[in-house]
Design a protein around this motif. Structure first.
Motif, mmCIF file in Angstrom:
data_model
loop_
_atom_site.group_PDB
_atom_site.id
_atom_site.type_symbol
_atom_site.label_atom_id
_atom_site.label_comp_id
_atom_site.label_asym_id
_atom_site.label_seq_id
_atom_site.Cartn_x
_atom_site.Cartn_y
_atom_site.Cartn_z
ATOM 1 N N PHE A 42 0.825 -1.203 0.000
ATOM 2 C CA PHE A 42 0.000 0.000 0.000
ATOM 3 C C PHE A 42 0.863 1.259 0.000
ATOM 4 O O PHE A 42 2.054 1.225 0.309
ATOM 5 N N LEU A 73 -0.242 -3.825 10.874
ATOM 6 C CA LEU A 73 -1.070 -3.818 12.073
ATOM 7 C C LEU A 73 -0.161 -3.484 13.256
ATOM 8 O O LEU A 73 0.784 -4.226 13.533
ATOM 9 N N TRP A 91 -0.226 -3.620 16.410
ATOM 10 C CA TRP A 91 -0.102 -4.450 17.617
ATOM 11 C C TRP A 91 0.658 -5.744 17.334
ATOM 12 O O TRP A 91 0.890 -6.532 18.242
ATOM 13 N N ARG A 146 7.928 -4.016 16.912
ATOM 14 C CA ARG A 146 6.629 -3.515 16.485
ATOM 15 C C ARG A 146 6.806 -2.403 15.459
ATOM 16 O O ARG A 146 7.850 -1.731 15.448
ATOM 17 N N ARG A 199 5.803 -8.787 3.237
ATOM 18 C CA ARG A 199 4.475 -9.378 3.403
ATOM 19 C C ARG A 199 3.852 -9.692 2.041
ATOM 20 O O ARG A 199 3.238 -10.734 1.857
ATOM 21 N N TYR A 218 -6.471 -0.974 8.021
ATOM 22 C CA TYR A 218 -6.410 -2.272 8.692
ATOM 23 C C TYR A 218 -7.423 -3.230 8.064
ATOM 24 O O TYR A 218 -7.153 -4.414 7.880
ATOM 25 N N VAL A 247 -6.129 -4.573 4.843
ATOM 26 C CA VAL A 247 -5.187 -5.674 5.036
ATOM 27 C C VAL A 247 -5.962 -6.986 5.193
ATOM 28 O O VAL A 247 -5.649 -7.995 4.550
ATOM 29 N N LYS A 268 -11.488 -14.699 11.889
ATOM 30 C CA LYS A 268 -10.093 -14.256 11.947
ATOM 31 C C LYS A 268 -10.013 -12.739 11.897
ATOM 32 O O LYS A 268 -9.215 -12.131 12.602
ATOM 33 N N LYS A 278 -8.173 -11.049 14.842
ATOM 34 C CA LYS A 278 -6.827 -10.565 14.534
ATOM 35 C C LYS A 278 -6.807 -9.076 14.227
ATOM 36 O O LYS A 278 -5.757 -8.457 14.293
ATOM 37 N N VAL A 279 -7.935 -8.523 13.799
ATOM 38 C CA VAL A 279 -7.922 -7.117 13.413
ATOM 39 C C VAL A 279 -8.891 -6.283 14.253
ATOM 40 O O VAL A 279 -8.488 -5.323 14.912
ATOM 41 N N PRO A 325 -8.181 -6.350 18.390
ATOM 42 C CA PRO A 325 -6.983 -5.607 18.803
ATOM 43 C C PRO A 325 -7.068 -4.118 18.485
ATOM 44 O O PRO A 325 -6.595 -3.294 19.262
ATOM 45 N N ALA A 326 -7.691 -3.778 17.346
ATOM 46 C CA ALA A 326 -7.767 -2.369 16.981
ATOM 47 C C ALA A 326 -8.711 -1.615 17.918
ATOM 48 O O ALA A 326 -8.570 -0.413 18.108
ATOM 49 N N VAL A 381 0.291 0.026 23.119
ATOM 50 C CA VAL A 381 0.533 -0.978 22.082
ATOM 51 C C VAL A 381 0.261 -0.390 20.704
ATOM 52 O O VAL A 381 -0.689 0.308 20.505
#
Ligand SMILES: Nc1ncnc2c1ncn2[C@@H]1O[C@H](COP(=O)(O)OP(=O)(O)OP(=O)(O)O)[C@@H](O)[C@H]1O
Ligand SMILES: [Mg+2]
Lengths: 292, 297
Positions: A83, A89, A91, A134, A150, B199, B202, B212, B216-217, B220-221, B297
């Motif tokens: 992108f 991400l 985290w 991170r 990736r 995000y 992705v 998932k 996974k997204v 956490p977000a 985080v």
């Protein structure tokens, strides 16, 4: 050779409160397998829009996109996307960001192998030492490397890159261009990349697609880059054709991009056929995994 | 020089100034409060009698010293149990916290998924937003009687947990859950709506499955927002328990407070207020510690 990727009569229209805005129209392009094609054009002309239609994040309003004989309907991991912003991400560590894709594409491979793939690509882009950090803890250039790792790690049929180096300083940019071109040659991927940078386009691509200004942008001209692979930056700069091609691109961007093209779009099929696709480099290093 | 300056600053900002504030408040309290005076007067029959009466700006407000004298046993023997409604202050706090924990857990377990649904689905939001907006401002004092009625004939017996839940216990848990749920619901919904499109792209490009993508997204977000909601919810839960105990007369800090009011032991009311404040503050600190861990985080 039949086209690996074919865009025929692609158009994109956004309807907003102020009416319908035609962003792209009559966009035709054929890309051969293993070819590196660059889209160049002024800011806001619709390059990202074309790329997001290729990635399937946006459906085209008109026309169809055929990839490897199948129409593109929606996004999928058969296309690796880098992108415009790295889109990691925050985290997850760099490693886990890559692993997320690998796990998705090779769900049945043993855990150790999946880890090996992620580590392999991260070390190729030069992140062997900081792959467990991170995104917030690494530099912008390193983040963009993770994005590239990736995209490659999911063993896609093709790569889509939206100004991947746009935000980087020129030294980092050159270094990453080399990383990208090495990876591209090793994996023999078909790639479509968007860029603003004329020199970057000339160094990386087999063909350069120049887009006219929006609204209703279309393919203005297509330039075939005759430099043989593998290229070194110095060889490219010293090539007798280099300044002519560069002038051609700049003249297009300065003069012709603003005029709407009236004639029919060029015949991209011929151009594709004339692309020097001979890849004289040795066998690519075998990967822990093959494409599923 | 540097560390010394830092130490000076620490003393000034973290010890000296707060101490000054505390002293000022104690002084104000002392000035407002009344005191007991004993006078010896000769009554109509010519006998000397001692008369005690209270004087002061607010005659019946006990002074700081009186408050301490009256509360000493409760503070110095915090776990003592002399009777249902005569226990050490920590014993009462523990009883209150146990109920809060149960109601709060229900609030989080229900509130978080509701928040996710609100954030993810426009039609879900359109359907339930009006109801939420109407229920949200209802005071705990209004929910409690409804809870009492609802659980009047409900018997819940958790094996191994001793006596079955009483109606007033269940009503308190119900009220805590209903009242403290909303910050979690609303903050989670805001958090889900604020997830950057990047995000989600992705997730789409990798074609992650729905579960998932959620795990996974989306989760956490949203975590930082969720924890803000959790912290606000805990604050409300602690407010509600005091009210619920006062109304039901259950043993706990709030129940003790109300009972002592009826017994005219005003010093103990102040003791309860201070305890409630300290516990609330401690809970909030605890949650913001957890929250900042997730925010970083
Ligand atoms: N979701 C949308 N709704 C309406 N218009 C949009 C939308 N997305 C993009 N556009 C418009 O489409 C045009 C092309 O945008 P696009 O992002 O493709 O440009 P670009 O060529 O990638 O520009 P840049 O080089 O600056 O990245 C712009 O004029 C933009 O305003
Ligand atoms: Mg763009």
């Amino acid at each position: 050779m039949s086209a690996h990727l074919e865009l025929s009569q692609i158009g994109k229209t956004y309807s907003s409160a102020r009416g319908r805005a035609v962003i792209v129209q009559n966009f035709n392009l054929k890309v051969a397998k293993g070819e590196f094609v660059t889209l160049i054009g002024h800011s806001g002309c619709g390059k990202s829009t074309v790329l997001s239609m290729l990635s399937g994040l946006q459906p085209p309003s008109e026309g169809a996109i055929i990839l490897a004989g199948k129409e593109v309907r929606g996004p999928g991991p058969d296309r690796g996307v880098v992108f415009q912003s790295p889109c990691l991400l925050p985290w997850l560590s760099a490693f886990d960001n890559v692993l997320l894709g690998v796990n998705q594409v090779f769900p049945n491979a043993p855990r150790a192998e999946r880890h090996q793939v992620a580590e392999y690509y991260l070390s190729i882009v030069g992140l062997a030492d900081s792959m467990h950090r991170r995104p917030a803890e690494i530099s912008a250039g390193m983040r963009q490397r993770v994005g590239i790792a990736r995209a490659f790690a999911i063993a896609p049929k093709m790569l889509l890159l939206d100004e991947p180096f746009g935000m980087l300083d020129s030294l980092t940019r050159m270094e990453l261009q080399q990383v990208l071109v090495d990876l591209w040659r090793r994996d023999q991927k078909t790639a479509v990349m968007v860029t603003h940078d004329v020199d970057e386009a000339l160094f990386l691509s087999d063909r350069i697609v120049m887009m006219t200004d929006g609204p209703a942008a279309e393919v203005g001209d297509i330039l075939t880059v005759p430099f043989p692979h593998p290229r070194s930056r110095q060889e490219v700069l010293d090539h007798p054709e280099y300044s002519r091609l560069r002038d051609h691109l700049i003249e297009f961007l300065e003069v012709h991009a603003h005029r709407r093209k009236t004639g029919p779009a060029e015949a991209p099929a011929d151009t594709a056929a004339s692309v020097p696709l001979a890849c004289p480099h040795p066998e690519p290093t075998p990967l822990p995994l093959s494409t599923p | 020089m540097k560390p010394l300056q830092r130490l000076q600053r620490f003393f000034l900002e973290s010890l000296f100034l707060p101490a000054v504030g505390l002293l000022l408040c104690l002084l104000l309290w002392q000035v407002l409060s009344g005191k007991t005076v004993k006078t010896t007067v000769r009554d109509d029959f010519g006998d000397l009698v001692t008369v005690t009466k209270r004087v002061g700006l607010s005659k019946d407000l006990p002074s700081p010293a009186e408050t301490w004298a009256a509360s000493k046993t409760y503070v110095l023997q915090p776990w003592a149990k002399r009777g249902e409604l005569d226990q050490g202050i920590l014993a009462f706090t523990w009883l209150s916290l146990k109920l809060v924990a149960q109601g709060y857990a229900i609030a989080l377990i229900l509130g978080t998924p509701i928040g996710f649904c609100l954030g993810l689905s426009k039609s879900f939001a359109k359907t339930f937003d009006p109801i939420i907006q109407i229920l949200r401002p209802v005071s705990p004092l209004a929910w409690l009687p409804l809870g009492m009625v609802l659980f009047l004939s409900v018997k819940i017996h958790v094996p191994g947990a001793g006596a079955p839940y009483t109606a007033s216990e269940l009503a308190a848990i119900f009220t805590i859950a209903v009242c403290s749920m909303w910050p979690t619901v609303l903050n989670t919904a805001v958090g889900v709506r604020a997830i950057p499109q990047d995000y989600l792209n992705v997730a789409k490009v990798l074609k992650l499955s729905r579960t998932k993508t959620l795990l996974k997204v989306l989760v956490p977000a949203t975590l930082p927002y969720m924890f803000t909601g959790f912290r606000l919810s805990l604050g409300i839960a602690w407010l509600v328990i005091v009210a619920a105990e006062m109304l039901t007369g259950r043993p706990g800090v709030g129940g003790f407070l109300w009972q002592q009011y009826n017994a005219l032991n005003y010093a103990h009311i102040i003791l309860c207020i201070l305890t409630i404040g300290f516990v609330g503050y401690a809970l909030d600190r605890l949650m913001s510690l957890v929250e900042s861990r997730f925010k970083s985080v």
